[in-house]
Each structure stands twice: as C-alpha cells, then as structure tokens.
Design a protein around this motif. Structure first.
Motif, PDB file in Angstrom:
ATOM      1  N   VAL A 159       0.836  -1.206   0.000  1.00  0.00           N
ATOM      2  CA  VAL A 159       0.000   0.000   0.000  1.00  0.00           C
ATOM      3  C   VAL A 159       0.870   1.255   0.000  1.00  0.00           C
ATOM      4  CG1 VAL A 159      -1.670   1.349   1.334  1.00  0.00           C
ATOM      5  CG2 VAL A 159      -1.956  -1.129   1.104  1.00  0.00           C
ATOM      6  N   LYS A 160       1.919   1.239   0.795  1.00  0.00           N
ATOM      7  CA  LYS A 160       2.809   2.401   0.865  1.00  0.00           C
ATOM      8  C   LYS A 160       3.433   2.691  -0.494  1.00  0.00           C
ATOM      9  CE  LYS A 160       6.632   4.331   3.568  1.00  0.00           C
ATOM     10  NZ  LYS A 160       7.591   4.082   4.687  1.00  0.00           N
ATOM     11  N   LEU A 161       3.873   1.652  -1.187  1.00  0.00           N
ATOM     12  CA  LEU A 161       4.473   1.835  -2.508  1.00  0.00           C
ATOM     13  C   LEU A 161       3.433   2.302  -3.527  1.00  0.00           C
ATOM     14  CD1 LEU A 161       6.814  -1.285  -2.585  1.00  0.00           C
ATOM     15  CD2 LEU A 161       7.557   1.090  -2.831  1.00  0.00           C
ATOM     16  N   HIS A 162       2.240   1.748  -3.417  1.00  0.00           N
ATOM     17  CA  HIS A 162       1.184   2.111  -4.371  1.00  0.00           C
ATOM     18  C   HIS A 162       0.751   3.564  -4.209  1.00  0.00           C
ATOM     19  CE1 HIS A 162      -2.983   1.920  -6.153  1.00  0.00           C
ATOM     20  NE2 HIS A 162      -2.269   1.351  -7.100  1.00  0.00           N
ATOM     21  N   THR A 163       0.781   4.065  -2.988  1.00  0.00           N
ATOM     22  CA  THR A 163       0.281   5.421  -2.732  1.00  0.00           C
ATOM     23  C   THR A 163       1.362   6.498  -2.786  1.00  0.00           C
ATOM     24  OG1 THR A 163       0.508   5.026  -0.338  1.00  0.00           O
ATOM     25  CG2 THR A 163      -1.655   4.632  -1.324  1.00  0.00           C
ATOM     26  N   ARG A 164       2.602   6.116  -2.950  1.00  0.00           N
ATOM     27  CA  ARG A 164       3.653   7.137  -2.958  1.00  0.00           C
ATOM     28  C   ARG A 164       3.955   7.649  -4.371  1.00  0.00           C
ATOM     29  NH1 ARG A 164       9.480   4.066  -1.910  1.00  0.00           N
ATOM     30  NH2 ARG A 164       9.812   3.380  -4.069  1.00  0.00           N
ATOM     31  N   THR A 165       3.306   7.063  -5.368  1.00  0.00           N
ATOM     32  CA  THR A 165       3.585   7.390  -6.765  1.00  0.00           C
ATOM     33  C   THR A 165       2.489   8.275  -7.352  1.00  0.00           C
ATOM     34  OG1 THR A 165       4.737   5.283  -7.056  1.00  0.00           O
ATOM     35  CG2 THR A 165       3.985   6.387  -9.057  1.00  0.00           C
ATOM     36  N   ARG A 166       2.889   9.224  -8.177  1.00  0.00           N
ATOM     37  CA  ARG A 166       1.932  10.009  -8.963  1.00  0.00           C
ATOM     38  C   ARG A 166       1.838   9.353 -10.337  1.00  0.00           C
ATOM     39  NH1 ARG A 166       2.271  16.498  -9.343  1.00  0.00           N
ATOM     40  NH2 ARG A 166       1.452  16.204  -7.222  1.00  0.00           N
ATOM     41  N   TYR A 167       0.629   8.906 -10.686  1.00  0.00           N
ATOM     42  CA  TYR A 167       0.434   8.140 -11.913  1.00  0.00           C
ATOM     43  C   TYR A 167      -0.100   9.001 -13.050  1.00  0.00           C
ATOM     44  CZ  TYR A 167       0.799   4.206  -8.681  1.00  0.00           C
ATOM     45  OH  TYR A 167       1.229   3.325  -7.721  1.00  0.00           O
ATOM     46  N   ARG A 168       0.274   8.623 -14.245  1.00  0.00           N
ATOM     47  CA  ARG A 168      -0.222   9.257 -15.461  1.00  0.00           C
ATOM     48  C   ARG A 168      -1.435   8.474 -15.981  1.00  0.00           C
ATOM     49  NH1 ARG A 168       2.154  11.139 -20.756  1.00  0.00           N
ATOM     50  NH2 ARG A 168       4.070  11.521 -19.639  1.00  0.00           N
ATOM     51  N   VAL A 169      -2.457   9.199 -16.441  1.00  0.00           N
ATOM     52  CA  VAL A 169      -3.557   8.552 -17.154  1.00  0.00           C
ATOM     53  C   VAL A 169      -3.079   8.314 -18.588  1.00  0.00           C
ATOM     54  CG1 VAL A 169      -5.940   8.735 -17.963  1.00  0.00           C
ATOM     55  CG2 VAL A 169      -5.306   9.692 -15.732  1.00  0.00           C
ATOM     56  N   TYR A 170      -2.778   7.057 -18.899  1.00  0.00           N
ATOM     57  CA  TYR A 170      -2.314   6.736 -20.245  1.00  0.00           C
ATOM     58  C   TYR A 170      -3.472   6.696 -21.237  1.00  0.00           C
ATOM     59  CZ  TYR A 170       2.586   5.624 -19.232  1.00  0.00           C
ATOM     60  OH  TYR A 170       3.924   5.707 -18.910  1.00  0.00           O
ATOM     61  N   MET A 171      -4.595   6.133 -20.788  1.00  0.00           N
ATOM     62  CA  MET A 171      -5.751   6.051 -21.683  1.00  0.00           C
ATOM     63  C   MET A 171      -6.977   5.609 -20.894  1.00  0.00           C
ATOM     64  SD  MET A 171      -5.168   2.472 -23.789  1.00  0.00           S
ATOM     65  CE  MET A 171      -6.906   2.272 -24.180  1.00  0.00           C
ATOM     66  N   LEU A 172      -8.138   5.717 -21.537  1.00  0.00           N
ATOM     67  CA  LEU A 172      -9.382   5.196 -20.985  1.00  0.00           C
ATOM     68  C   LEU A 172      -9.889   4.082 -21.900  1.00  0.00           C
ATOM     69  CD1 LEU A 172      -9.246   8.363 -20.100  1.00  0.00           C
ATOM     70  CD2 LEU A 172     -11.614   7.986 -19.430  1.00  0.00           C
ATOM     71  N   GLY A 173     -10.417   3.019 -21.362  1.00  0.00           N
ATOM     72  CA  GLY A 173     -10.920   1.853 -22.089  1.00  0.00           C
ATOM     73  C   GLY A 173     -10.949   0.769 -21.055  1.00  0.00           C
ATOM     74  N   PHE A 174     -10.995  -0.461 -21.223  1.00  0.00           N
ATOM     75  CA  PHE A 174     -11.616  -1.250 -22.238  1.00  0.00           C
ATOM     76  C   PHE A 174     -13.123  -1.258 -22.048  1.00  0.00           C
ATOM     77  CE2 PHE A 174     -11.377  -3.768 -18.506  1.00  0.00           C
ATOM     78  CZ  PHE A 174     -12.288  -4.800 -18.577  1.00  0.00           C
ATOM     79  N   MET A 175     -13.526  -0.859 -20.826  1.00  0.00           N
ATOM     80  CA  MET A 175     -14.922  -0.646 -20.469  1.00  0.00           C
ATOM     81  C   MET A 175     -15.099   0.844 -20.177  1.00  0.00           C
ATOM     82  SD  MET A 175     -16.857  -3.349 -20.430  1.00  0.00           S
ATOM     83  CE  MET A 175     -17.080  -5.062 -20.031  1.00  0.00           C
ATOM     84  N   PRO A 176     -16.337   1.345 -20.201  1.00  0.00           N
ATOM     85  CA  PRO A 176     -16.552   2.767 -19.914  1.00  0.00           C
ATOM     86  C   PRO A 176     -15.943   3.190 -18.581  1.00  0.00           C
ATOM     87  CG  PRO A 176     -18.559   1.796 -20.780  1.00  0.00           C
ATOM     88  CD  PRO A 176     -17.598   0.665 -20.564  1.00  0.00           C
ATOM     89  N   GLY A 177     -15.128   4.241 -18.628  1.00  0.00           N
ATOM     90  CA  GLY A 177     -14.567   4.804 -17.413  1.00  0.00           C
ATOM     91  C   GLY A 177     -13.368   4.092 -16.840  1.00  0.00           C
ATOM     92  N   PHE A 178     -12.904   3.002 -17.480  1.00  0.00           N
ATOM     93  CA  PHE A 178     -11.737   2.296 -16.937  1.00  0.00           C
ATOM     94  C   PHE A 178     -10.488   3.131 -17.188  1.00  0.00           C
ATOM     95  CE2 PHE A 178      -8.181  -0.546 -16.706  1.00  0.00           C
ATOM     96  CZ  PHE A 178      -8.515  -1.463 -15.728  1.00  0.00           C
ATOM     97  N   LEU A 179      -9.712   3.366 -16.120  1.00  0.00           N
ATOM     98  CA  LEU A 179      -8.496   4.173 -16.223  1.00  0.00           C
ATOM     99  C   LEU A 179      -7.262   3.284 -16.257  1.00  0.00           C
ATOM    100  CD1 LEU A 179      -9.132   7.041 -13.626  1.00  0.00           C
ATOM    101  CD2 LEU A 179      -9.550   7.071 -16.083  1.00  0.00           C
ATOM    102  N   TYR A 180      -6.458   3.446 -17.298  1.00  0.00           N
ATOM    103  CA  TYR A 180      -5.153   2.794 -17.369  1.00  0.00           C
ATOM    104  C   TYR A 180      -4.112   3.787 -16.864  1.00  0.00           C
ATOM    105  CZ  TYR A 180      -6.995  -0.996 -20.304  1.00  0.00           C
ATOM    106  OH  TYR A 180      -7.686  -2.078 -20.788  1.00  0.00           O
TER     107      TYR A 180
END
Length: 232
Positions: A117-138
């Motif tokens: 959890v600590k590793l997952h929350t310490r990063t600022r992520y980029r939205v690469y794209m939206l798909g494969f279902m409505p609203g899914f964030l990659y």
C-alpha cells in the motif's frame, strides 16, 4: 508514424511500438491538436497508449481527406509540457473487504500488505488512456517492487471503483465488469456519470494520486463525484 485503416470509418495513427511516457506525450500533443477543430465529418478523437483513433463519417468526408488532415496536425501540435493536466487525489480503502488480492500481491512480492500500500500510494500516476470498459483508467507506471501479473483466471464480476494491478499498470474500474487485474482496494468515488457529457472528466495526460482511507471514511465518501477529488 503509421496510418492504419480500421474499417470504413476509422483511421488509427500509430506513433510508436513502445508504451512509454515519451510515446504517450506525443499522443497527447497530436490528439490535442486534432481535438481543437477539424473538417466536417470528423466524429471522435480517441487517444490510447501510443496511438490515436480518428473516427469519421464516410458519407461526409473521404478517407484521403482524413489522412491529409491527420498528417497536417503535426505542424499544429504544442509541447506536452504546455498542455493542461488535471491532478486527482483518489481515496482508496485497502482493507481485505475491498482488496481481495492484496495479501496475494504481498506474498508474490515478498512484502507486507502495508508495504504494498505504501508503494502504491507514494507514486503520482499518469492517465495513459481510458478503455476497455466505460470509465476504466489505465494508469502508470507502477513501482517495480509491486509489479505483478494478472490473475490466471479472471473474475466474472469486479465492482466499480476497484483498484487493480497488472504488471507496470494500475487501474480503476469505472463500472462493474469482468476483469483479470489483481484487486488491492476500492475507491468510494463515483468515476462515471452517464448523465454528464463527457461522462468522466479524466483524459489522457491527467495525473492521479492514491491515498488510504478507513472503512468508516469509505462509507462517508461513498458516491461522491470524482470532480470533488480534483486538486487546483
């Protein structure tokens, strides 16, 4: 740059064979230029990791005209650094109730659940794209120590708001759907609102940060609009 005809109403502009921030920056630059206006008959501009789908009405505009317009966009693009990117801070409940695969991820990575959890929350992520279902964030890129493969057997149902891991990607499910990502938590935020246009405010190039919340906070925040998580 390569133009690929996908049927009679879509041309895909393939910009790179790699999935990287640099390739996605180029997608952002050109898709922004294309979205600023085009000839009659252009229906939709759909940016992805390293390509852009240009949808058009073949009864209004010829494919050759679309190709020429796409090529001309190269001269109109602006540097990615000058394009507005919104930042969203998304609350996530990482408890076992909402993160059924968190313990498995911890075991696979030789970490504790708290460290994942600590590793997952310490990063600022980029939205690469939206798909494969409505609203899914990659989103990417996930820190190397917590990169894990997808589930061997996908789930039939993944609840909306579920936050998952799949190798270098993390993602959020916008609606209930099948899915094979390893689910480590869930956000109470409503990511998709079909009554709005567009139904989600996220776009390629935006930024996302996660932060942990308790189950009590999850209940209090349940269903609030994603617009309320935007910073600035």
């Amino acid at each position: 740059m390569k133009l690929i005809h996908a049927g009679d109403s879509c041309i895909i502009l393939k910009l790179s064979d790699e999935l990287s921030p640099a390739a996605n920056d180029l997608v952002l630059e050109i898709s922004t230029a294309l979205s600023e206006g085009g000839p009659r008959g252009i229906v939709e501009i759909s940016p992805a990791y390293s390509s852009i789908g240009v949808y058009y009405d073949p009864t209004i505009i010829e494919p050759k005209e679309v190709e020429e317009w796409i090529k001309a966009s190269q001269t109109r693009k602006k540097p990615a650094t000058s394009i507005r990117r919104d930042l969203y801070r998304i609350p996530v409940d990482y408890s076992d109730a909402y993160g059924p695969d968190l313990q498995e991820v911890a075991k696979e990575t030789n970490l504790t659940a708290e460290e994942v959890v600590k590793l997952h929350t310490r990063t600022r992520y980029r939205v690469y794209m939206l798909g494969f279902m409505p609203g899914f964030l990659y989103l990417g890129d996930v820190p190397a120590p917590i990169r894990v493969p997808r589930l061997k057997k996908p789930r039939v149902r993944v609840p909306p708001g579920s936050v998952g891991l799949a190798k270098e990607q993390t993602g959020i499910y916008g609606i209930e759907s099948p899915g094979g990502w390893k689910i480590i938590g869930r956000t109470p935020i409503r990511l998709l609102d079909t009554a709005k246009s567009p139904p989600t405010p996220f776009k390629t190039g935006d930024l996302v940060e996660f932060f942990p919340i308790s189950s009590e906070e999850f209940s209090r925040l349940d269903g609030i609009s994603v617009e309320q998580t935007k910073i600035g």
